[in-house]
Design an enzyme around this catalytic site. Sequence first.
Site, PDB file in Angstrom:
ATOM      1  N   TYR A   1       0.839  -1.211   0.000  1.00 59.16           N
ATOM      2  CA  TYR A   1       0.000   0.000   0.000  1.00 59.16           C
ATOM      3  C   TYR A   1       0.870   1.256   0.000  1.00 59.16           C
ATOM      4  O   TYR A   1       0.495   2.277  -0.584  1.00 59.16           O
ATOM      5  CB  TYR A   1      -0.961  -0.026   1.195  1.00 59.16           C
ATOM      6  CG  TYR A   1      -2.185  -0.874   0.908  1.00 59.16           C
ATOM      7  CD1 TYR A   1      -2.215  -2.234   1.206  1.00 59.16           C
ATOM      8  CD2 TYR A   1      -3.305  -0.335   0.264  1.00 59.16           C
ATOM      9  CE1 TYR A   1      -3.309  -3.020   0.893  1.00 59.16           C
ATOM     10  CE2 TYR A   1      -4.409  -1.115  -0.053  1.00 59.16           C
ATOM     11  CZ  TYR A   1      -4.406  -2.455   0.264  1.00 59.16           C
ATOM     12  OH  TYR A   1      -5.481  -3.236  -0.061  1.00 59.16           O
TER      13      TYR A   1
ATOM     14  N   ARG B   1       1.589   1.851  -3.508  1.00 65.18           N
ATOM     15  CA  ARG B   1       0.424   2.404  -4.204  1.00 65.18           C
ATOM     16  C   ARG B   1       0.212   3.859  -3.803  1.00 65.18           C
ATOM     17  O   ARG B   1      -0.150   4.693  -4.627  1.00 65.18           O
ATOM     18  CB  ARG B   1      -0.824   1.567  -3.906  1.00 65.18           C
ATOM     19  CG  ARG B   1      -0.831   0.221  -4.614  1.00 65.18           C
ATOM     20  CD  ARG B   1      -2.078  -0.584  -4.281  1.00 65.18           C
ATOM     21  NE  ARG B   1      -3.297   0.106  -4.635  1.00 65.18           N
ATOM     22  CZ  ARG B   1      -4.516  -0.302  -4.239  1.00 65.18           C
ATOM     23  NH1 ARG B   1      -4.639  -1.373  -3.482  1.00 65.18           N
ATOM     24  NH2 ARG B   1      -5.589   0.357  -4.596  1.00 65.18           N
TER      25      ARG B   1
ATOM     26  N   HIS C   1     -14.850   2.454  -0.550  1.00 65.85           N
ATOM     27  CA  HIS C   1     -13.772   1.529  -0.192  1.00 65.85           C
ATOM     28  C   HIS C   1     -12.653   2.210   0.587  1.00 65.85           C
ATOM     29  O   HIS C   1     -11.575   1.648   0.733  1.00 65.85           O
ATOM     30  CB  HIS C   1     -13.204   0.858  -1.464  1.00 65.85           C
ATOM     31  CG  HIS C   1     -14.190  -0.076  -2.089  1.00 65.85           C
ATOM     32  ND1 HIS C   1     -13.993  -0.644  -3.326  1.00 65.85           N
ATOM     33  CD2 HIS C   1     -15.385  -0.530  -1.664  1.00 65.85           C
ATOM     34  CE1 HIS C   1     -15.032  -1.429  -3.618  1.00 65.85           C
ATOM     35  NE2 HIS C   1     -15.892  -1.358  -2.631  1.00 65.85           N
TER      36      HIS C   1
ATOM     37  N   CYS D   1      -2.902   2.695  20.982  1.00 65.58           N
ATOM     38  CA  CYS D   1      -2.888   1.423  21.742  1.00 65.58           C
ATOM     39  C   CYS D   1      -1.659   0.572  21.452  1.00 65.58           C
ATOM     40  O   CYS D   1      -1.490  -0.507  22.033  1.00 65.58           O
ATOM     41  CB  CYS D   1      -4.152   0.616  21.404  1.00 65.58           C
ATOM     42  SG  CYS D   1      -4.013  -0.279  19.840  1.00 65.58           S
TER      43      CYS D   1
ATOM     44  N   SER E   1     -15.678  -2.417 -13.604  1.00 63.97           N
ATOM     45  CA  SER E   1     -15.968  -3.711 -14.243  1.00 63.97           C
ATOM     46  C   SER E   1     -17.296  -4.265 -13.751  1.00 63.97           C
ATOM     47  O   SER E   1     -17.753  -5.310 -14.203  1.00 63.97           O
ATOM     48  CB  SER E   1     -14.837  -4.701 -13.943  1.00 63.97           C
ATOM     49  OG  SER E   1     -14.641  -4.776 -12.531  1.00 63.97           O
TER      50      SER E   1
HETATM   51  P1  OAD Z   1     -11.424  -2.940 -12.373  1.00 59.05           P
HETATM   52  O1  OAD Z   1      -9.968  -2.955 -12.648  1.00 59.05           O
HETATM   53  O2  OAD Z   1     -12.121  -4.220 -11.969  1.00 59.05           O
HETATM   54  O3  OAD Z   1     -12.203  -2.386 -13.655  1.00 59.05           O
HETATM   55  C1  OAD Z   1     -11.749  -1.212 -14.287  1.00 59.05           C
HETATM   56  C2  OAD Z   1     -12.748  -0.916 -15.394  1.00 59.05           C
HETATM   57  O4  OAD Z   1     -12.391   0.341 -15.964  1.00 59.05           O
HETATM   58  C3  OAD Z   1     -12.736  -1.945 -16.513  1.00 59.05           C
HETATM   59  O5  OAD Z   1     -14.076  -2.288 -16.847  1.00 59.05           O
HETATM   60  C4  OAD Z   1     -12.050  -1.204 -17.676  1.00 59.05           C
HETATM   61  O6  OAD Z   1     -12.596  -1.599 -18.932  1.00 59.05           O
HETATM   62  C5  OAD Z   1     -12.435   0.213 -17.364  1.00 59.05           C
HETATM   63  N1  OAD Z   1     -11.507   1.232 -17.880  1.00 59.05           N
HETATM   64  C6  OAD Z   1     -10.168   1.127 -18.090  1.00 59.05           C
HETATM   65  N2  OAD Z   1      -9.685   2.308 -18.534  1.00 59.05           N
HETATM   66  C7  OAD Z   1     -10.740   3.183 -18.585  1.00 59.05           C
HETATM   67  C8  OAD Z   1     -10.894   4.550 -18.945  1.00 59.05           C
HETATM   68  N3  OAD Z   1      -9.845   5.283 -19.361  1.00 59.05           N
HETATM   69  N4  OAD Z   1     -12.136   5.110 -18.876  1.00 59.05           N
HETATM   70  C9  OAD Z   1     -13.207   4.373 -18.461  1.00 59.05           C
HETATM   71  N5  OAD Z   1     -13.121   3.074 -18.088  1.00 59.05           N
HETATM   72  C10 OAD Z   1     -11.902   2.494 -18.161  1.00 59.05           C
HETATM   73  O7  OAD Z   1     -11.667  -1.821 -11.254  1.00 59.05           O
HETATM   74  P2  OAD Z   1     -12.989  -1.584 -10.412  1.00 59.05           P
HETATM   75  O8  OAD Z   1     -14.218  -1.887 -11.187  1.00 59.05           O
HETATM   76  O9  OAD Z   1     -12.881  -0.229  -9.815  1.00 59.05           O
HETATM   77  O10 OAD Z   1     -12.010  -3.310  -4.381  1.00 59.05           O
HETATM   78  O11 OAD Z   1     -12.839  -2.675  -9.237  1.00 59.05           O
HETATM   79  C11 OAD Z   1     -13.816  -2.667  -8.197  1.00 59.05           C
HETATM   80  C12 OAD Z   1     -13.153  -3.057  -6.921  1.00 59.05           C
HETATM   81  O12 OAD Z   1     -12.463  -4.322  -7.093  1.00 59.05           O
HETATM   82  C13 OAD Z   1     -12.072  -2.105  -6.455  1.00 59.05           C
HETATM   83  O13 OAD Z   1     -12.589  -1.036  -5.734  1.00 59.05           O
HETATM   84  C14 OAD Z   1     -11.240  -3.004  -5.561  1.00 59.05           C
HETATM   85  C15 OAD Z   1     -11.158  -4.213  -6.469  1.00 59.05           C
HETATM   86  O14 OAD Z   1     -10.899  -5.357  -5.754  1.00 59.05           O
HETATM   87  C16 OAD Z   1     -11.322  -3.574  -3.223  1.00 59.05           C
HETATM   88  O15 OAD Z   1     -10.117  -3.547  -3.209  1.00 59.05           O
HETATM   89  C17 OAD Z   1     -12.198  -3.858  -2.039  1.00 59.05           C
END
Ligand code: OAD
Length: 256
Positions: free
Chosen positions: A67, A70, A119, A150, A189
């Site tokens: 982290y 990141r 999140h 703590c 996604s």
């Molecule tokens: P993902 O990496 O699962 O999905 C990213 C999405 O963004 C995909 O559908 C890509 O097609 C799309 N994408 C990529 N570039 C883009 C752009 N320039 N403009 C628009 N869309 C674009 O990420 P999340 O959906 O955010 O949770 O994932 C959801 C959660 O899963 C995250 O918050 C995290 C992960 O595990 C935790 O860590 C609890």
Amino acid sequence: MDIPATLIQVLRGARRVAALTGAGVSAESGVPTFRDAQTGLWARYDPHELATPEAFQRNPRLVWEWYAWRREKVAGVEPNPGHYALAEMERRFPEFTLITQNVDGLHRRAGSRRVLELHGDITRSKCFVCGSSAEAWTEKGEIPPRCPACGGRLRPGVVWFGEMLPERLLAAAMDAAARCEVFFSIGTSSLVYPAAALPEVALRAGATVVEVNPSETPLTPHATYSLRGLAGVVLPALLASFRPETARSGAGAAPD
Ligand code: OAD
């Protein structure tokens, strides 16, 4: 980017709008997504080794340092036109709620004021034992650092797999999805619940659901509109298309 004329009409008259964002909205800022095949974090790391309470108990140093890496990546990037367009939408629609799964803080840095960070926030830390948040701690060389309250180990202030989302935030997000006239799902996604349930709540409540994503997702077949493009391109085009000052004045807006 051509925005459908019917969607422009809907946006012109909309008063209550909500938007859910995922890692895709920060991709053009250079922040890795999770599941994109080549660049996604989960393509190179195993989330269950890094983003769960069990992983942290097994190897707190590894998780803390991942982290920290990141956090460094995020500190070095800037919001992109997609973030700024969403901040502008907050100023132009009478009621705009931004809900994000992202932990990078870029929406706030772009000027969005009302952001539901489902999140959490990677720049914040909290104690793994007593839960108190720790904005600052004395670096004694120990990794992870210790909680000033703590003495327990500090952990990143984000939600991990298997953990509950902050109840108050989730309730506010569900309420915004149930009440809005237009719901945007941008750069996600649509795989991780309960966030992925939000567009379904909006659809059931009769809202217009607009997806913005260069790829298809499980939401695509259900969305009212699925705009196949990058958030940094589509969102500014959307903003320019509906001249939102008429949205503020609502009915009886001046003719184009
Ligand atoms: P993902 O990496 O699962 O999905 C990213 C999405 O963004 C995909 O559908 C890509 O097609 C799309 N994408 C990529 N570039 C883009 C752009 N320039 N403009 C628009 N869309 C674009 O990420 P999340 O959906 O955010 O949770 O994932 C959801 C959660 O899963 C995250 O918050 C995290 C992960 O595990 C935790 O860590 C609890």
